[in-house]
Scaffold this active site. Structure first.
Site, PDB file in Angstrom:
ATOM      1  N   GLU A   1      -0.718 -65.179 -34.164  1.00  0.00           N
ATOM      2  CA  GLU A   1       0.656 -64.866 -34.357  1.00  0.00           C
ATOM      3  C   GLU A   1       1.003 -63.227 -34.887  1.00  0.00           C
ATOM      4  O   GLU A   1       1.985 -62.884 -35.291  1.00  0.00           O
ATOM      5  CB  GLU A   1       1.711 -65.381 -35.179  1.00  0.00           C
TER       6      GLU A   1
ATOM      7  N   CYS B   1      -8.857 -64.737 -38.721  1.00  0.00           N
ATOM      8  CA  CYS B   1     -10.363 -65.590 -38.473  1.00  0.00           C
ATOM      9  C   CYS B   1     -10.712 -66.711 -37.750  1.00  0.00           C
ATOM     10  O   CYS B   1     -10.177 -67.113 -37.323  1.00  0.00           O
ATOM     11  CB  CYS B   1     -11.334 -66.170 -39.986  1.00  0.00           C
ATOM     12  N   VAL B   2     -11.148 -65.959 -36.195  1.00  0.00           N
ATOM     13  CA  VAL B   2     -11.289 -66.797 -34.858  1.00  0.00           C
ATOM     14  C   VAL B   2     -12.157 -67.443 -34.695  1.00  0.00           C
ATOM     15  O   VAL B   2     -13.295 -66.621 -34.977  1.00  0.00           O
ATOM     16  CB  VAL B   2     -10.516 -66.286 -33.924  1.00  0.00           C
TER      17      VAL B   2
ATOM     18  N   THR C   1     -13.433 -74.722 -26.293  1.00  0.00           N
ATOM     19  CA  THR C   1     -12.174 -74.318 -25.698  1.00  0.00           C
ATOM     20  C   THR C   1     -12.326 -73.070 -25.297  1.00  0.00           C
ATOM     21  O   THR C   1     -12.913 -71.994 -26.737  1.00  0.00           O
ATOM     22  CB  THR C   1     -10.879 -75.024 -25.291  1.00  0.00           C
TER      23      THR C   1
ATOM     24  N   HIS D   1      -9.690 -71.065 -25.803  1.00  0.00           N
ATOM     25  CA  HIS D   1      -8.386 -70.476 -26.856  1.00  0.00           C
ATOM     26  C   HIS D   1      -9.532 -69.292 -28.071  1.00  0.00           C
ATOM     27  O   HIS D   1      -8.483 -68.225 -28.194  1.00  0.00           O
ATOM     28  CB  HIS D   1      -8.575 -71.353 -27.987  1.00  0.00           C
TER      29      HIS D   1
ATOM     30  N   PHE E   1      -6.758 -53.655 -37.219  1.00  0.00           N
ATOM     31  CA  PHE E   1      -7.024 -55.310 -36.818  1.00  0.00           C
ATOM     32  C   PHE E   1      -8.372 -55.734 -38.528  1.00  0.00           C
ATOM     33  O   PHE E   1      -9.591 -55.312 -38.165  1.00  0.00           O
ATOM     34  CB  PHE E   1      -7.853 -54.425 -35.586  1.00  0.00           C
TER      35      PHE E   1
ATOM     36  N   ARG F   1     -18.813 -62.778 -44.203  1.00  0.00           N
ATOM     37  CA  ARG F   1     -17.860 -61.136 -43.816  1.00  0.00           C
ATOM     38  C   ARG F   1     -16.842 -61.227 -44.426  1.00  0.00           C
ATOM     39  O   ARG F   1     -16.090 -60.166 -43.997  1.00  0.00           O
ATOM     40  CB  ARG F   1     -17.972 -61.480 -42.276  1.00  0.00           C
TER      41      ARG F   1
HETATM   42  N1  RBF Z   1      -5.861 -69.461 -34.840  1.00  0.00           N
HETATM   43  C1  RBF Z   1      -6.492 -68.703 -35.569  1.00  0.00           C
HETATM   44  O1  RBF Z   1      -6.682 -68.538 -36.493  1.00  0.00           O
HETATM   45  N2  RBF Z   1      -8.627 -68.953 -35.680  1.00  0.00           N
HETATM   46  C2  RBF Z   1      -8.411 -69.939 -34.458  1.00  0.00           C
HETATM   47  O2  RBF Z   1     -10.067 -69.926 -34.961  1.00  0.00           O
HETATM   48  C3  RBF Z   1      -7.953 -70.625 -34.455  1.00  0.00           C
HETATM   49  N3  RBF Z   1      -8.788 -72.036 -32.653  1.00  0.00           N
HETATM   50  C4  RBF Z   1      -7.045 -72.430 -32.674  1.00  0.00           C
HETATM   51  C5  RBF Z   1      -8.224 -73.161 -31.288  1.00  0.00           C
HETATM   52  C6  RBF Z   1      -7.103 -73.825 -30.833  1.00  0.00           C
HETATM   53  C7  RBF Z   1      -7.370 -74.626 -29.865  1.00  0.00           C
HETATM   54  C8  RBF Z   1      -6.024 -73.498 -30.552  1.00  0.00           C
HETATM   55  C9  RBF Z   1      -5.164 -74.746 -29.455  1.00  0.00           C
HETATM   56  C10 RBF Z   1      -5.327 -72.918 -31.493  1.00  0.00           C
HETATM   57  C11 RBF Z   1      -6.348 -72.110 -32.107  1.00  0.00           C
HETATM   58  N4  RBF Z   1      -5.383 -71.490 -33.406  1.00  0.00           N
HETATM   59  C12 RBF Z   1      -6.459 -70.271 -34.578  1.00  0.00           C
HETATM   60  C13 RBF Z   1      -4.026 -70.859 -33.369  1.00  0.00           C
HETATM   61  C14 RBF Z   1      -3.399 -69.947 -32.982  1.00  0.00           C
HETATM   62  O3  RBF Z   1      -3.930 -68.737 -33.288  1.00  0.00           O
HETATM   63  C15 RBF Z   1      -2.095 -69.702 -32.216  1.00  0.00           C
HETATM   64  O4  RBF Z   1      -1.607 -70.769 -33.584  1.00  0.00           O
HETATM   65  C16 RBF Z   1      -1.534 -71.161 -32.153  1.00  0.00           C
HETATM   66  O5  RBF Z   1      -1.359 -71.654 -30.842  1.00  0.00           O
HETATM   67  C17 RBF Z   1       0.269 -71.040 -32.386  1.00  0.00           C
HETATM   68  O6  RBF Z   1       0.362 -70.037 -31.356  1.00  0.00           O
END
Ligand code: RBF
Length: 164
Positions: free
Chosen positions: A65, A88-89, A94, A96, A121, A135
């Site tokens: 978002e 933070c991802v 999966t 994703h 970013f 980090r």
């Molecule tokens: N959002 C993050 O900011 N970091 C994540 O590591 C992350 N992992 C996700 C993993 C899965 C399986 C899903 C479904 C969503 C994840 N999201 C994560 C949320 C994503 O950024 C977003 O808010 C949702 O997909 C709704 O659009």
């Protein structure tokens, strides 16, 4: 310049933010990390004289978002000079991870070009939680600090060009 620590910068190269308005879009996912990144960014903006009333912080559900949030912030607040996107991802089982990282990097670039304003970013994309902690104020510094320094430099750069 090769940097080994995300909080490392040359203080003589950081412009004053006393006339700048800076937005922060902060993802709630992995909030332990994103709050630490946001704190690093806030501390740095304050250190370089951005006024409290000119710092606009908003939370969004996840990193996906962030670019929409930056777009809405720049559309609705004409005084906003830049937005720092903080998220933070963490690599999961999966795909994703790939989709989210790709969407944020493309989205941030597109929003920045659309508005002609810097969108920064500050997204950690890590294999695991430990790499993220390292980090977000750990042994590799804080990517929020790096994001704030980048925002200050880019806003100063923009204002310099606009003054020609
Ligand atoms: N959002 C993050 O900011 N970091 C994540 O590591 C992350 N992992 C996700 C993993 C899965 C399986 C899903 C479904 C969503 C994840 N999201 C994560 C949320 C994503 O950024 C977003 O808010 C949702 O997909 C709704 O659009």
């Amino acid at each position: 310049m090769k940097k080994t620590n995300l909080s490392e910068y040359d203080p003589t190269q950081v412009p004053s933010g006393k006339d700048f308005t800076i937005g922060l879009a902060v993802a709630e996912w992995n909030s332990e990390i994103t709050n630490a990144l946001a704190q690093g960014a806030l501390d740095t903006l304050r250190k370089y004289d951005v006024k409290e009333e000119n710092i606009k912080l908003y939370h969004v559900p996840g990193s996906f978002e962030l670019s929409t949030a930056a777009d809405l912030m720049l559309t609705n607040d004409k005084k906003m000079d830049a937005v720092i996107c903080i998220g933070c991802v963490i690599q999961g089982e999966t795909r994703h991870f790939d989709f989210i990282c790709e969407a944020v990097s493309q989205g941030v670039t597109n929003v920045s070009i659309k508005h002609g304003r810097p969108v920064i970013f500050s997204l950690l994309t890590t294999n695991d939680m430990q790499q993220a902690k390292d980090r977000a104020g750990g042994k590799h510094g804080n990517k929020g600090v790096e994001g704030a320094v980048t925002a200050l430099k880019m806003v100063a750069f923009q204002k310099r060009l606009e003054s020609f």
